[in-house]
Design a protein around this motif. Sequence first.
Motif, PDB file in Angstrom:
ATOM      1  N   VAL A 260       0.843  -1.196   0.000  1.00 18.99           N
ATOM      2  CA  VAL A 260       0.000   0.000   0.000  1.00 18.99           C
ATOM      3  C   VAL A 260       0.881   1.248   0.000  1.00 18.99           C
ATOM      4  O   VAL A 260       2.068   1.184   0.330  1.00 18.99           O
ATOM      5  N   ASP A 261       0.279   2.376  -0.363  1.00 24.00           N
ATOM      6  CA  ASP A 261       1.025   3.639  -0.359  1.00 24.00           C
ATOM      7  C   ASP A 261       0.893   4.323   1.009  1.00 24.00           C
ATOM      8  O   ASP A 261       0.351   3.731   1.955  1.00 24.00           O
ATOM      9  N   PRO A 281       4.846   2.270   3.727  1.00 22.82           N
ATOM     10  CA  PRO A 281       6.002   3.113   4.039  1.00 22.82           C
ATOM     11  C   PRO A 281       5.781   3.779   5.392  1.00 22.82           C
ATOM     12  O   PRO A 281       4.786   4.470   5.579  1.00 22.82           O
ATOM     13  N   SER A 282       6.689   3.554   6.353  1.00 25.51           N
ATOM     14  CA  SER A 282       6.527   4.162   7.676  1.00 25.51           C
ATOM     15  C   SER A 282       7.608   5.202   7.904  1.00 25.51           C
ATOM     16  O   SER A 282       8.786   4.934   7.680  1.00 25.51           O
ATOM     17  N   PRO A 283       7.219   6.398   8.363  1.00 23.62           N
ATOM     18  CA  PRO A 283       8.238   7.413   8.652  1.00 23.62           C
ATOM     19  C   PRO A 283       9.152   6.992   9.806  1.00 23.62           C
ATOM     20  O   PRO A 283      10.185   7.610  10.024  1.00 23.62           O
ATOM     21  N   ARG A 312     -11.421  12.888   4.993  1.00 26.49           N
ATOM     22  CA  ARG A 312     -10.302  13.508   5.706  1.00 26.49           C
ATOM     23  C   ARG A 312      -9.023  12.716   5.450  1.00 26.49           C
ATOM     24  O   ARG A 312      -8.445  12.102   6.343  1.00 26.49           O
ATOM     25  N   ALA A 313      -8.593  12.699   4.184  1.00 28.57           N
ATOM     26  CA  ALA A 313      -7.404  11.928   3.811  1.00 28.57           C
ATOM     27  C   ALA A 313      -6.148  12.507   4.451  1.00 28.57           C
ATOM     28  O   ALA A 313      -5.979  13.728   4.490  1.00 28.57           O
ATOM     29  N   ALA A 314      -5.296  11.642   4.987  1.00 30.20           N
ATOM     30  CA  ALA A 314      -4.010  12.062   5.548  1.00 30.20           C
ATOM     31  C   ALA A 314      -3.057  10.881   5.457  1.00 30.20           C
ATOM     32  O   ALA A 314      -3.497   9.733   5.520  1.00 30.20           O
ATOM     33  N   PRO A 315      -1.772  11.169   5.304  1.00 31.17           N
ATOM     34  CA  PRO A 315      -0.821  10.051   5.278  1.00 31.17           C
ATOM     35  C   PRO A 315      -0.826   9.309   6.610  1.00 31.17           C
ATOM     36  O   PRO A 315      -1.075   9.916   7.657  1.00 31.17           O
ATOM     37  N   TYR A 316      -0.548   8.003   6.554  1.00 30.66           N
ATOM     38  CA  TYR A 316      -0.464   7.229   7.794  1.00 30.66           C
ATOM     39  C   TYR A 316       0.875   7.516   8.453  1.00 30.66           C
ATOM     40  O   TYR A 316       1.934   7.249   7.876  1.00 30.66           O
ATOM     41  N   ALA A 317       0.847   8.062   9.668  1.00 35.11           N
ATOM     42  CA  ALA A 317       2.102   8.457  10.320  1.00 35.11           C
ATOM     43  C   ALA A 317       2.086   8.164  11.809  1.00 35.11           C
ATOM     44  O   ALA A 317       2.825   8.780  12.572  1.00 35.11           O
TER      45      ALA A 317
END
Length: 406
Positions: A260-261, A281-283, A312-317
């Motif tokens: 997944v992105d 991808p994990s920060p 409410r799209a946001a990157p997974y962080a």
Amino acid sequence: GGTIVVVGAGQAGFQAAASLREAGFDGSLTIVGDEPVAPYQRPPLSKAYLAGKATAGTLALRPASFYADHRIALRLGTRAAALDRAGRQVALASGERLAYDHLILATGARNRPLPVPGADLAGVLQLRTLADADSIQARLAGVETVVVVGAGFIGLEFAAVAAARAIAVTVVEAAGSVMSRAVSQATSAFFRQAHEAAGIRFVLGASAERIAGADGRVTAVETTDGRSLPADLVLVGIGVVPNADLAAEAGLAVADGILVDHTLLTSDPAVSAIGDCAVFPSPFAGRAPTRIESVQNAVDQARCVAARLTGRAAPYAALPWFWSDQGRLKLQIAGLARPHDRAVTRGDPATGAFSVFCYRHGHLVGVESVNRPADHMIARRLIAERLPLAPEQAADPAFDLRALVR
Ligand code: FAD
């Protein structure tokens, strides 16, 4: 509006549905699960539940009424057998087809089978599901000798429960130390000693080569270093394989899990993947995409996808964190400490309460706390907010960590 189907009625699948409703999604919502029971917590299976201190009822994530009240349809005891991505349908093993506008794959992982002769003997068991825990529980009563194959979290949690029941326990582990893929050397060495003090025996640097039996039942585990370890019951805990077959067969990108992105979308914009089955991808993990097996990851990824699907799209962080209870020892981990190039200890392991602060290129990347829950809560903030803490300060008991997060 619209129709969302969730495949997998585990921690992540449940949370996705619950969070979608919480965020105001008012379309049709169905969870498909191949286990016969409504979503439940797995962590107690190897801890309180196996120790007889929790019942199946207390494991349920919500009572049955929750699903009716929130118009979440549960299709339990049935597998999603195939995906028709062009037609946006999921085919169930029952023959039924469910249409979707968005599909969430939360298929989790299954135990890695032990690839040696005799692994199919009665009494050789693995632990992933409530049904697994029940069959272990049912056999444990008459058992005197247990061999655990694999010194990971589940193997050690099970070993601690068995030892507390006065069962003779030997743990066989191919690596030279326990929990070697997950924790620092200091934490690993501490847990090995603590388990040994509780009577658990370790055979490290050796693997199970063959399981011996009589009349179809296990009698011993034979190891690569020539031992024969007697066993009435063998618990195999050598890790898991992500359930990515459904995705792979439908042509989605997979590689040790469903790719997944940063927003947890698969290579198909109508399909998301979350929890144990997802590679993302994990920060906090450096450059390489990672797959995390934890309640935190399942819950936070579910919330991230529910937020995206409700505008409410946001990157997974979210910061990874984890816990493992082994006997009276509570291990809590903040961040992803592997790999690290420096580790300092705060507190004295001899007292049974300490934390290990792990650094990579001078940055704090992970903190392992044993019976120090306050350190753990502070560590989550230090790592998530990238607050500076020098190793010398971390190791100094007089240095006030709380002041950093006030
Ligand atoms: P799962 O909970 O595995 O759920 C996936 C579900 O999907 C399963 O029911 C599976 O059968 C079903 N499924 C798969 N394919 C299909 C299909 N095609 N059709 C229908 N259904 C399907 N984590 C911690 O953070 N702390 C702990 O202390 C801890 N202890 C644990 C102890 C044990 C014994 C186990 C097994 C796990 C533990 N974990 C712990 C890990 C944690 O439970 C998992 O990370 C979490 O359950 C992952 O949630 P998930 O929804 O991704 O997967």
